[in-house]
Design a protein around this motif. Sequence first.
Motif, short mmCIF file in Angstrom:
data_model
loop_
_atom_site.label_atom_id
_atom_site.label_comp_id
_atom_site.label_asym_id
_atom_site.label_seq_id
_atom_site.Cartn_x
_atom_site.Cartn_y
_atom_site.Cartn_z
N PHE A 16 26.34 29.91 -9.24
CA PHE A 16 26.87 28.57 -9.55
C PHE A 16 27.19 28.45 -11.04
O PHE A 16 28.26 27.97 -11.42
CB PHE A 16 25.85 27.51 -9.13
N CYS A 17 26.25 28.91 -11.90
CA CYS A 17 26.45 28.81 -13.34
C CYS A 17 27.68 29.61 -13.77
O CYS A 17 28.46 29.16 -14.61
CB CYS A 17 25.23 29.30 -14.10
N PHE A 19 30.31 30.36 -12.01
CA PHE A 19 31.51 29.65 -11.59
C PHE A 19 31.80 28.46 -12.49
O PHE A 19 32.92 28.26 -12.98
CB PHE A 19 31.35 29.15 -10.15
N ALA A 20 30.74 27.67 -12.73
CA ALA A 20 30.92 26.44 -13.51
C ALA A 20 31.34 26.79 -14.94
O ALA A 20 32.23 26.16 -15.50
CB ALA A 20 29.62 25.64 -13.51
N GLY A 21 30.71 27.84 -15.50
CA GLY A 21 31.05 28.24 -16.86
C GLY A 21 32.49 28.69 -16.96
O GLY A 21 33.23 28.32 -17.87
N TRP A 22 32.89 29.45 -15.94
CA TRP A 22 34.26 29.94 -15.93
C TRP A 22 35.25 28.79 -15.81
O TRP A 22 36.28 28.74 -16.49
CB TRP A 22 34.42 30.92 -14.76
N GLN A 23 34.91 27.80 -14.96
CA GLN A 23 35.77 26.63 -14.79
C GLN A 23 35.89 25.84 -16.09
O GLN A 23 36.96 25.36 -16.44
CB GLN A 23 35.21 25.70 -13.71
N LEU A 24 34.75 25.71 -16.79
CA LEU A 24 34.75 24.92 -18.01
C LEU A 24 35.59 25.58 -19.09
O LEU A 24 36.22 24.91 -19.89
CB LEU A 24 33.32 24.77 -18.53
N LYS A 28 42.26 22.69 -19.07
CA LYS A 28 42.69 21.89 -17.94
C LYS A 28 43.82 20.98 -18.38
O LYS A 28 43.67 20.24 -19.34
CB LYS A 28 41.52 21.04 -17.42
N VAL A 77 42.15 0.57 -30.17
CA VAL A 77 41.07 1.09 -31.01
C VAL A 77 41.28 2.57 -31.42
O VAL A 77 41.14 2.91 -32.58
CB VAL A 77 39.69 0.90 -30.34
N PRO A 78 41.66 3.46 -30.49
CA PRO A 78 41.90 4.85 -30.91
C PRO A 78 43.00 4.97 -31.96
O PRO A 78 43.00 5.92 -32.75
CB PRO A 78 42.31 5.56 -29.62
N ARG A 114 44.73 -2.98 -43.12
CA ARG A 114 43.34 -2.58 -42.96
C ARG A 114 43.18 -1.06 -42.90
O ARG A 114 42.29 -0.49 -43.51
CB ARG A 114 42.82 -3.19 -41.67
N TYR A 115 44.03 -0.42 -42.11
CA TYR A 115 43.83 1.02 -41.85
C TYR A 115 44.81 1.91 -42.60
O TYR A 115 44.79 3.12 -42.45
CB TYR A 115 43.92 1.30 -40.35
#
Lengths: 175, 648
Positions: A16-17, A19-24, A28, A77-78, A114-115
């Motif tokens: 599982f790890c 797979f998840a690591g590879w996906q992350l 994307k 805001v952003p 202001r900015y």
Amino acid sequence: MKRWTLWVPLALFALFCAFAGWQLSRPKDEFVESTMIGKALPEFDLRAATADRPALATRDFLDGKPRLLNVFASWCVPCAAEAPQLEALRRRGVDIVAVAIRDRPDDVAAFLARYGNPYSRIGADDLSEVQLEIGSSGVPETFVIDGKGIIRYQHIGDIRPGDVSMLLTKLEDVR
Amino acid sequence: MIAELGLAALWLAAALAALQLVAGILAQRDSGASLAMLARPAAIMQGLLAAFAFLMLLVVFAQTDLSVKLVAMNSHSEKPLIFKLAGAFGNHEGSMLLWITIMALSGALIAALERRLPEKTMLATMAAQAFVGLGFYAFLLFSSNPFERLPQPAPEGMGLNPLLQDIGLVFHPPTLYVGYVGLSVAFSFAVGALLTRQVTPDFARAMRPWVLGAWIFLTLGITAGSYWAYYELGWGGWWFWDPVENASLMPWLAATALLHSASVLAARDALRAWTIMLGVIAFSMSMVGTFLVRSGILTSVHAFAVDPERGTFILVLLTIYIGGALLLFGLRAGTVSEGERFSVASREAALVFNNVMLSAILGVVLLGTLYPLVTEAFNVRVSVGPPYFNPVGALFVFPMILVMMVGPLLRWRRDTISRLAKPLALVAAAMAVGLLLIAVLSPVGILPLLGLVLSLGLAIASLMPLRGRKLRLLPIATWGMIMAHFGIAVALFGMASESAFSQEKLAAVKVGESASVGPWTVVLADVVPTAGPNWTALEGRLLVSYKGGTAKEIDPQSRNFWAPPQETTESALVTRWNGQLYAVVGREAGPGRWQLRLWWKPFVPFIWYGGVLVALGGVLALIGRVAADLKRRNVKSRSALRRTEKAA
């Protein structure tokens, strides 16, 4: 219970790890990219959004100089969060023009006071018409426009400090 | 200033967690025994500090302090106070702070209350709790600081997602979180027991009330979440097999299995390794669920905090904690003997069967949730939904329910089925009659049919343990079991009935016209604009009558929020004892015509009544266990007193 069965949960979890690591680690692309990339800016002629900066029209992009087109609003805001990065880009000699979305002149002026005001021109897009035509779906977004008025790149969301050099390279590429 | 106080409290709490960890480890050796006295006070203080930090976050949200980034991003000055407070945990950072607060508070509670375990096991348990806590403190402080300030205060906040501006949100996440994070205690107990090789009935008895407590909250949280999705989303469904729903269901399944296997361990000293395994798995499922939702590797309607960087952080935490615990399990569980033996027809065997089925269902849900992730590796995008979960889940749920009918009637260690012939024949006869009646009266699908029949059988069978017993002498915990099992029957009945008998009607009607669904007639009396504190809405005035009876007015709305701009539908419900009418008003469909969506859902509220009954059963069981423990403790201390008197 056989000894080896005790290791089955760990083995499954390792799988599982992995797979998840590879996906992350995979990039994307979940943003809606403008289909306008590679195309010319649509025709528009906006009124000035504030008193102290000129208005914005399509013809302002046709002078052979690449520039950034920033889509922002005083109520966002952003947009305030990306102000220092825009200022950094301006100091590096980048020409930045802007479209203010659904805004009032007083609010825009207060926001810029202001900015900081990194823009050379600001057009007011009261009904998000230009925004939609250039394929932007939110604020803030920043487009790289080349000297012939063609959209070359779209950055969705606020400009983070790490994006500054990336945008400079994009501008250099279309010169 | 308030935000800084909160942040300082968090850092202090993290430092205390580090102290608790070091003290717990060093005190395992005789040379560090003097450090043992530090662990409990550190755990208690850590809990108080984390709670203080959370309180400070509530204060900045209540004041709408727009110089705090989290407030500016998730709140709005015009929001009602209760939703301002709820906004504090309606986002990634705030909910992680809630997570760590509950975790630290439950650590403080075990430190303050738990006295049954050998001191070294207890120290190892507290060290494990602190170790897990430290990871989450690091996550919060280094990558998700809720108290971060903006360089310039924002002029106004961005608001909270309108779907979340509902009274359900105020209670649902905290309830669920107490459940998720409460399971960390079971995890720490399991790790502590493995480390000190103390997998004993005493360990199971010590762990059980904590698991029970977390499980009650989890049950309530899932029930409430399901009802919230039902009336707020306006889709008429009560469970969508969404990754986030699955993320809450999986720890519940593991915790349910854990409760039952802990009972076997406590009563009969069997299933040692299995109970430890489930203790690890239950909290692991909470963490995996959190990871799946927060990392964005699965898309979900709930995904409010998609950020790969955070995902990586949580994945590292998962690898350390779950991987570490499973490694420890692999190394140590072989040295834990399986304990007492039992025959096939016995209470233990039924509980083992229940455990295997629950684990299988857990596997089914986990596989279905992860499957899209796996296929994406081969560039195939799939979504797994009810056509997979319902039948495959039922494959294991139905046999489990059959054994649930028998299990509580069986004796420990060895029994014969023939002894139970009479009550079982009664249940079987009732189910046969039910099956015939439904098959004759109305044709329904095979799954709902089986569900209805099994719910009838379970409802009767769950009351059977009362047979021939003096009700006043029945232990409270047994009442709890009966109520929880009966609750499952009630919920199953609601689910099967909803699936078998629901009727839906989509109509476009003019004001003054009517539509009908099932036994209901609905007249659209008027459509009027209305406004709330931060929204405007079109409200349908519907006059509804059941089988031509007196009309009742209900007012579903189609709301427009302006900060942030979003449309929501507010359904209107009429609840009768035999079901619910569910009405949603939609857009204008042509001049003067309005979309009306109507459902008649017979017995649907039984799903949630059942959930509440199950949770109440848990409460009774908890009261029973704690009362029994206190009594035992009193007897022990009294006999100890007598012994010292005698000696004197």
